[in-house]
Design an enzyme around this catalytic site. Structure first.
Site, mmCIF file in Angstrom:
data_model
loop_
_atom_site.group_PDB
_atom_site.id
_atom_site.type_symbol
_atom_site.label_atom_id
_atom_site.label_comp_id
_atom_site.label_asym_id
_atom_site.label_seq_id
_atom_site.Cartn_x
_atom_site.Cartn_y
_atom_site.Cartn_z
ATOM 1 N N LYS A 95 0.739 -1.338 0.069
ATOM 2 C CA LYS A 95 0.036 -0.034 -0.091
ATOM 3 C C LYS A 95 0.988 1.168 0.131
ATOM 4 O O LYS A 95 0.756 2.039 0.721
ATOM 5 C CB LYS A 95 -1.096 0.020 1.121
ATOM 6 C CG LYS A 95 -1.926 -1.148 1.110
ATOM 7 C CD LYS A 95 -3.070 -0.875 2.049
ATOM 8 C CE LYS A 95 -3.915 -2.116 2.253
ATOM 9 N NZ LYS A 95 -3.194 -3.623 2.583
HETATM 10 O O1 LIG Z 1 -9.063 -3.458 1.640
HETATM 11 C C1 LIG Z 1 -8.220 -4.132 1.913
HETATM 12 C C2 LIG Z 1 -6.991 -4.278 1.709
HETATM 13 C C3 LIG Z 1 -5.932 -4.953 1.982
HETATM 14 N N1 LIG Z 1 -6.341 -5.996 3.161
HETATM 15 C C4 LIG Z 1 -5.279 -6.816 3.258
HETATM 16 O O2 LIG Z 1 -5.563 -8.008 3.140
HETATM 17 C C5 LIG Z 1 -5.342 -9.051 4.217
HETATM 18 C C6 LIG Z 1 -6.395 -9.644 5.134
HETATM 19 O O3 LIG Z 1 -6.268 -10.766 5.613
HETATM 20 P P1 LIG Z 1 -7.243 -11.607 6.245
HETATM 21 O O4 LIG Z 1 -6.546 -12.373 7.274
HETATM 22 O O5 LIG Z 1 -7.944 -12.543 5.085
HETATM 23 O O6 LIG Z 1 -8.418 -10.839 6.843
HETATM 24 C C7 LIG Z 1 -4.507 -8.257 5.166
HETATM 25 O O7 LIG Z 1 -3.148 -8.454 4.587
HETATM 26 C C8 LIG Z 1 -4.803 -6.791 4.894
HETATM 27 O O8 LIG Z 1 -4.014 -5.969 5.299
HETATM 28 C C9 LIG Z 1 -7.458 -5.802 3.371
HETATM 29 O O9 LIG Z 1 -7.660 -6.623 4.361
HETATM 30 N N2 LIG Z 1 -8.276 -4.985 2.942
#
Ligand SMILES: O=c1ccn([C@@H]2O[C@H](COP(=O)(O)O)[C@@H](O)[C@H]2O)c(=O)[nH]1
Length: 274
Positions: A95
């Site tokens: 990001k």
């Molecule tokens: O909008 C967003 C953008 C990035 N993320 C990222 O995805 C994963 C989600 O992890 P989970 O364990 O499946 O919840 C994490 O790395 C976030 O930084 C997001 O969740 N939402």
């Protein structure tokens, strides 16, 4: 081959499920490892070995490696290299976004094949203005890499900024307009993607026909389901990478359990493709 063409093939060949390689401290401990660099390495490389041969795209979250400083970043370099060796594309969730001159340095760090952190694509934030991403766009074009621009994120706080209206258009709608322009005429798919959460309560009236891939985080642990993807993306769901991190990693360290979860998710998600 452009990133857009590579991700199109990856979805067709391996499926649309993307696994996040996010070494949370709690998960390291649940796997029986200490929350230190040695534990990070065993966890992250174990997860890659279990899932990278079976999914088209893996998405390491940079923050979980950076928390260990340079030794953690060295592990991230190995995660990127091992995932690519296993045939997965690597989307680094980092990001980034800054004034243009600094964005160029970030773009060189993540998208120039000469860098030890070079990957196939990165997530970028357009909230310093979409034009501030120009160095990322130019560098991605130069090296056949890709970008995923934060458009409508999976967290509940996002709409305050993303749904604000400026010039009669929502900010997220304006970001999609920029992506539509960047991907114009690309075949089979452009290299400039959008992040649109699998948790959105409605489609927010977004015109998602922008000829690029979509990363849909929030699938699994944050509550997003395959039915939500169908509701949010409709006919455009074929270009959606549904991403889950903790939902898969919780099944480890058993590699078979993680691999089977990837297979099940891909089977279910393939049903969305037209
Ligand atoms: O909008 C967003 C953008 C990035 N993320 C990222 O995805 C994963 C989600 O992890 P989970 O364990 O499946 O919840 C994490 O790395 C976030 O930084 C997001 O969740 N939402």
């Amino acid at each position: 081959m452009t990133f857009g063409a590579r991700v199109f093939s990856a979805i067709a060949d391996r499926g649309p499920f993307c696994v996040g390689i996010d070494p949370h401290g709690a998960l390291l401990r649940a796997w029986g490892y200490d929350d230190d660099v040695a534990g990070l390495e065993r966890f992250a490389l174990g997860a890659v070995e279990a899932v990278a041969p079976y999914c088209g795209v893996v998405k390491p979250q940079s923050a979980f490696y950076e928390r260990f400083g340079s030794r953690g970043v060295a592990v991230l370099e190995r995660v990127i290299a091992s995932s690519r060796e296993a045939g997965a594309l690597v989307l680094l969730d980092v990001k980034r976004g800054d004034i243009g001159s600094t964005s160029q340095a970030y773009a060189d760090a993540y998208l120039d094949p000469a860098s030890p952190l070079a990957c196939d694509a990165v997530t970028v934030s357009p909230y310093l203005g979409f034009g501030s991403l120009t160095p990322f766009v130019d560098t991605a074009r130069k090296h056949d890499a890709g970008l995923f621009v934060l458009v409508a994120t999976s967290n509940k706080e996002g709409p305050e900024v993303q749904e604000a209206v400026a010039g009669g258009r929502s900010v997220s709608g304006t970001m999609l307009d920029h992506l539509r322009r960047l991907n114009a005429d690309a075949v089979p798919l452009g290299s400039f993607g959008a992040v649109v959460g699998a948790t959105l309560e409605d489609d927010r009236g977004l015109d998602l026909a922008f000829n690029g891939p979509i990363l849909a985080p929030g699938y699994g642990e944050q509550g997003g389901t395959t039915a939500d993807l169908r509701r949010i993306f409709g006919a455009g769901a074929g270009n959606v990478l549904a991403s889950s991190s903790r939902g898969v990693l919780r099944l480890g360290p058993d590699p078979v359990a993680m691999r089977d979860a990837v297979r099940r998710a891909n089977d279910e998600l393939r049903g969305l493709q037209g």
